[in-house]
Design a protein around this motif. Sequence first.
Motif, short mmCIF file in Angstrom:
data_model
loop_
_atom_site.label_atom_id
_atom_site.label_comp_id
_atom_site.label_asym_id
_atom_site.label_seq_id
_atom_site.Cartn_x
_atom_site.Cartn_y
_atom_site.Cartn_z
N PHE A 18 5.37 26.03 -52.17
CA PHE A 18 4.45 25.21 -51.37
C PHE A 18 5.20 24.07 -50.69
O PHE A 18 6.07 23.44 -51.28
N GLU A 19 4.84 23.81 -49.44
CA GLU A 19 5.35 22.66 -48.70
C GLU A 19 4.17 21.91 -48.13
O GLU A 19 3.24 22.52 -47.61
N PRO A 20 4.17 20.57 -48.22
CA PRO A 20 3.06 19.79 -47.65
C PRO A 20 2.88 20.12 -46.17
O PRO A 20 3.85 20.43 -45.46
N PHE A 21 1.63 20.05 -45.72
CA PHE A 21 1.33 20.32 -44.31
C PHE A 21 0.22 19.40 -43.85
O PHE A 21 -0.51 18.84 -44.66
N ALA A 22 0.13 19.22 -42.54
CA ALA A 22 -0.87 18.32 -41.97
C ALA A 22 -2.04 19.12 -41.42
O ALA A 22 -1.87 20.23 -40.90
N ILE A 23 -3.23 18.55 -41.57
CA ILE A 23 -4.43 19.10 -40.96
C ILE A 23 -5.13 17.95 -40.24
O ILE A 23 -4.96 16.79 -40.61
N GLY A 24 -5.86 18.28 -39.20
CA GLY A 24 -6.53 17.22 -38.46
C GLY A 24 -7.62 17.73 -37.57
O GLY A 24 -7.86 18.94 -37.47
N TYR A 25 -8.29 16.80 -36.91
CA TYR A 25 -9.30 17.12 -35.91
C TYR A 25 -8.71 16.81 -34.54
O TYR A 25 -8.18 15.72 -34.32
N VAL A 26 -8.82 17.77 -33.65
CA VAL A 26 -8.35 17.61 -32.29
C VAL A 26 -9.57 17.52 -31.39
O VAL A 26 -10.43 18.41 -31.41
N GLU A 27 -9.66 16.43 -30.62
CA GLU A 27 -10.76 16.29 -29.67
C GLU A 27 -10.36 17.01 -28.40
O GLU A 27 -9.42 16.62 -27.72
N MET A 28 -11.07 18.10 -28.12
CA MET A 28 -10.75 18.95 -26.99
C MET A 28 -11.24 18.31 -25.68
O MET A 28 -12.10 17.43 -25.71
N GLU A 29 -10.72 18.77 -24.56
CA GLU A 29 -11.16 18.27 -23.25
C GLU A 29 -12.66 18.41 -23.06
O GLU A 29 -13.29 17.62 -22.37
N GLU A 30 -13.25 19.41 -23.72
CA GLU A 30 -14.69 19.66 -23.60
C GLU A 30 -15.54 18.70 -24.43
O GLU A 30 -16.76 18.74 -24.39
N GLY A 31 -14.88 17.84 -25.23
CA GLY A 31 -15.59 16.85 -26.03
C GLY A 31 -15.88 17.26 -27.46
O GLY A 31 -16.35 16.45 -28.25
N VAL A 32 -15.60 18.49 -27.83
CA VAL A 32 -15.84 18.96 -29.19
C VAL A 32 -14.57 18.74 -30.02
O VAL A 32 -13.46 18.81 -29.49
N ARG A 33 -14.74 18.46 -31.31
CA ARG A 33 -13.60 18.28 -32.20
C ARG A 33 -13.40 19.54 -33.02
O ARG A 33 -14.34 20.04 -33.63
N VAL A 34 -12.16 20.01 -33.05
CA VAL A 34 -11.80 21.25 -33.74
C VAL A 34 -10.85 20.92 -34.88
O VAL A 34 -9.83 20.25 -34.67
N ALA A 35 -11.17 21.38 -36.09
CA ALA A 35 -10.27 21.23 -37.23
C ALA A 35 -9.14 22.24 -37.08
O ALA A 35 -9.38 23.41 -36.76
N ALA A 36 -7.91 21.78 -37.30
CA ALA A 36 -6.75 22.66 -37.11
C ALA A 36 -5.61 22.26 -38.05
O ALA A 36 -5.49 21.10 -38.43
N VAL A 37 -4.78 23.24 -38.37
CA VAL A 37 -3.52 22.97 -39.06
C VAL A 37 -2.57 22.45 -37.99
O VAL A 37 -2.45 23.03 -36.90
N LEU A 38 -1.90 21.33 -38.27
CA LEU A 38 -0.96 20.74 -37.31
C LEU A 38 0.43 21.31 -37.57
O LEU A 38 1.01 21.04 -38.62
N GLU A 39 0.91 22.09 -36.65
CA GLU A 39 2.23 22.70 -36.81
C GLU A 39 3.27 21.78 -36.18
O GLU A 39 3.77 22.01 -35.08
N ILE A 40 3.56 20.71 -36.93
CA ILE A 40 4.52 19.69 -36.51
C ILE A 40 5.54 19.57 -37.64
O ILE A 40 5.16 19.31 -38.79
N HIS A 41 6.80 19.79 -37.33
CA HIS A 41 7.83 19.87 -38.37
C HIS A 41 8.04 18.56 -39.11
O HIS A 41 8.17 18.54 -40.33
N ASP A 42 8.10 17.45 -38.39
CA ASP A 42 8.32 16.16 -39.04
C ASP A 42 6.98 15.43 -39.12
O ASP A 42 6.46 14.96 -38.11
N LEU A 43 6.42 15.33 -40.31
CA LEU A 43 5.11 14.71 -40.49
C LEU A 43 5.10 13.25 -40.05
O LEU A 43 4.05 12.70 -39.73
N ASP A 44 6.27 12.60 -39.99
CA ASP A 44 6.34 11.21 -39.52
C ASP A 44 6.14 11.10 -38.01
O ASP A 44 5.96 9.99 -37.49
N ASP A 45 6.18 12.22 -37.28
CA ASP A 45 5.99 12.20 -35.83
C ASP A 45 4.52 12.27 -35.42
O ASP A 45 4.20 12.13 -34.25
N ILE A 46 3.63 12.47 -36.36
CA ILE A 46 2.21 12.63 -36.05
C ILE A 46 1.60 11.28 -35.70
O ILE A 46 1.78 10.30 -36.43
N ARG A 47 0.87 11.24 -34.58
CA ARG A 47 0.23 10.01 -34.12
C ARG A 47 -1.17 10.32 -33.60
O ARG A 47 -1.37 11.30 -32.87
#
Length: 126
Positions: free
Chosen positions: A71-100
């Motif tokens: 197991f390796e820690p991973f990020a999950i989040g809500y992305v606010e789409m251009e259409e205004g809806v928020r979608v839950a997604a796994v964030l495929e970002i290698h360095d978790l410190d880069d998430i903003r």
Amino acid sequence: MPTVPRSPAAGLHGSRCSGCSVTAYPADGTCPRCGGPAEPAALSGEGRLWTWTVQRYAPKSPPYRVPPSGFEPFAIGYVEMEEGVRVAAVLEIHDLDDIRIGMPLTVTAGDGVPRARPAPSGEERA
């Protein structure tokens, strides 16, 4: 509703109310705001990170299967789409410190859960 909202081949499909124009994800035949009929709508796949967290321990198994590498820690989040809806997604970002919060992301259908990746620099918006 004939769409399969989480099928990787189908892309991100939500629904849009024909009465009040609210967009929902995953797709639903009924509007979550007014209860009126909703039609299938393809989502742009572009959005900005609304909020996120890091999963630092292995989820319950089953259904989670620990990969051979462990197991390796991973990020999950809500992305606010251009259409205004928020979608839950796994964030495929290698360095978790880069998430903003507010970072531009591209969201695609994934195996069970949508996946979000940083938008290419040419697609970043102010």
